[in-house]
Design an enzyme around this catalytic site. Sequence first.
Site, short mmCIF file in Angstrom:
data_model
loop_
_atom_site.label_atom_id
_atom_site.label_comp_id
_atom_site.label_asym_id
_atom_site.label_seq_id
_atom_site.Cartn_x
_atom_site.Cartn_y
_atom_site.Cartn_z
N LYS A 134 0.53 -0.30 9.63
CA LYS A 134 1.23 -1.11 8.64
C LYS A 134 2.50 -0.41 8.16
O LYS A 134 2.64 0.81 8.31
CB LYS A 134 0.31 -1.40 7.46
CG LYS A 134 -0.06 -0.16 6.67
CD LYS A 134 -0.63 -0.50 5.30
CE LYS A 134 -0.90 0.79 4.53
NZ LYS A 134 -1.20 0.62 3.13
N LYS A 147 5.01 3.45 2.61
CA LYS A 147 5.86 4.58 2.23
C LYS A 147 5.34 5.88 2.81
O LYS A 147 6.07 6.65 3.39
CB LYS A 147 5.90 4.68 0.71
CG LYS A 147 7.21 5.15 0.21
CD LYS A 147 7.41 4.90 -1.25
CE LYS A 147 6.57 3.90 -1.96
NZ LYS A 147 5.24 3.84 -2.11
N LYS A 171 -7.72 9.30 2.25
CA LYS A 171 -6.95 10.20 1.37
C LYS A 171 -7.56 11.59 1.37
O LYS A 171 -6.86 12.60 1.39
CB LYS A 171 -6.91 9.65 -0.06
CG LYS A 171 -6.07 8.41 -0.22
CD LYS A 171 -4.74 8.71 -0.91
CE LYS A 171 -3.77 7.55 -0.88
NZ LYS A 171 -4.23 6.39 -1.65
P1 TYM Z 1 0.41 -0.42 -3.40
O1 TYM Z 1 1.24 0.10 -4.51
O2 TYM Z 1 0.08 0.45 -2.26
O3 TYM Z 1 1.08 -1.72 -2.80
C1 TYM Z 1 1.49 -2.78 -3.62
C2 TYM Z 1 1.22 -4.11 -2.96
O4 TYM Z 1 1.91 -4.21 -1.71
C3 TYM Z 1 0.99 -4.56 -0.70
N1 TYM Z 1 1.38 -3.93 0.56
C4 TYM Z 1 1.40 -4.57 1.74
N2 TYM Z 1 1.10 -5.83 2.07
C5 TYM Z 1 1.24 -6.18 3.36
N3 TYM Z 1 1.68 -5.33 4.33
C6 TYM Z 1 1.99 -4.05 4.05
N4 TYM Z 1 2.44 -3.25 4.99
C7 TYM Z 1 1.85 -3.61 2.70
N5 TYM Z 1 2.06 -2.43 2.06
C8 TYM Z 1 1.77 -2.64 0.76
C9 TYM Z 1 -0.36 -4.06 -1.18
O5 TYM Z 1 -1.40 -4.75 -0.55
C10 TYM Z 1 -0.27 -4.33 -2.65
O6 TYM Z 1 -0.60 -5.66 -2.93
N6 TYM Z 1 -4.12 -0.34 -5.43
C11 TYM Z 1 -2.85 -1.05 -5.43
C12 TYM Z 1 -2.16 -1.10 -6.77
C13 TYM Z 1 -3.00 -1.65 -7.85
C14 TYM Z 1 -3.40 -3.01 -8.01
C15 TYM Z 1 -4.19 -3.04 -9.19
C16 TYM Z 1 -3.17 -4.16 -7.30
C17 TYM Z 1 -3.54 -0.95 -8.87
N7 TYM Z 1 -4.25 -1.78 -9.70
C18 TYM Z 1 -4.73 -4.23 -9.65
C19 TYM Z 1 -3.73 -5.35 -7.75
C20 TYM Z 1 -4.50 -5.38 -8.93
C21 TYM Z 1 -1.94 -0.31 -4.45
O7 TYM Z 1 -2.07 0.84 -4.21
O8 TYM Z 1 -0.91 -1.07 -4.00
#
Ligand code: TYM
Length: 327
Positions: A194, A197, A111
């Site tokens: 992967k 967005k 980032k």
């Molecule tokens: P975020 O918002 O980027 O994504 C949400 C969830 O989707 C999964 N994900 C994927 N899994 C497989 N292949 C992909 N291409 C893919 N893109 C997204 C992510 O692994 C995630 O599970 N930091 C987290 C949000 C968060 C969180 C938490 C999660 C904040 N606090 C506490 C669990 C527990 C995030 O940015 O996910």
Amino acid sequence: MEIVVSGIRPTGNLHLGNYFGAVKNFLRLQDEYKCFFFIADWHSLTTHPHPGDVTVNVRKILAEYLACGIDPEKAAIYVQSDVKEILELYLFLNMNAYLGELQRVTSFKEKARKQPENVNAGLLTYPTLMAADIIIHKANKVPVGKDQEQNMEMARKFARRFNTIYGVDFFPEPESYYFTGEAVKVPGLDGSGKMGKSEGNAIYLVDDAATIRKKVMKAVTDSGPTEPNSVKPEAIENLFTMLKIVSSPDTYDYFNEKYNCCEIRYGDLKKQLAEDIVQFTAPIRERILEISADVAYMDKVVAQGAEKARESASRTIKEVRKIIGFK
Ligand code: TYM
């Protein structure tokens, strides 16, 4: 009773990566465990969203959670910013989190590279906020995709460290949960990496059939194998991974066989893949549109979720204050 916590940032619509990496497992877990599924609106502030977009984006994810089948009668569905206890735990955890270890987190470094004009402290302490989200409910299981592995390691480290510093056995170490036993990474169809967005290669649950077909037909391929049973280059492997995720095993085997005997026609594969994605997303899309129109229902769901989440969070934070020495 084991506790499950997970969240998604409201930075746009849910895509197939979010669904197959995370939400699918939320659905499997909600019947068996005490579940907390939230919308990580504080986390989304690291990129300074327009104030007008914050509520809109939270509503999008909420409607999509519900449309996917997360059931507010089974799981607490809430908005992170409705549970202020998380912030207090975030502060406590930050006191025991070190600059060096936070700077070494890969997603922070990425980032920082991508937005050098905005390397803010929220970005740096993203893993402590995430750890607070999880351990505020003393969670055991966290359903997430492969890209969250390092954040999960940090969450375990912070939970362990708290216990060690205060000589208690208070926070369990939260484990990543993958139904298949293996971390899921849904690939992009643009050749490498992967689906995401910010990668600009996402297929959204809310996309209509024409949009999905267009996106899939644009997927990167090559001129095809010339030797039988060749190793697949990444872009092709990614297409097959998508087939494995959304299509039937027969479909996968059919195209795999064609590939192995050098008779593959990528156009046919993509057409089939697009139709299988459309078939999967169409009913979800319909429910998203229905639920989005029912604002009163969504308000009721988040109010009810916030209450359940606060009840659990305030129980933890009272104990934490005592452990730290606040009477
Ligand atoms: P975020 O918002 O980027 O994504 C949400 C969830 O989707 C999964 N994900 C994927 N899994 C497989 N292949 C992909 N291409 C893919 N893109 C997204 C992510 O692994 C995630 O599970 N930091 C987290 C949000 C968060 C969180 C938490 C999660 C904040 N606090 C506490 C669990 C527990 C995030 O940015 O996910």
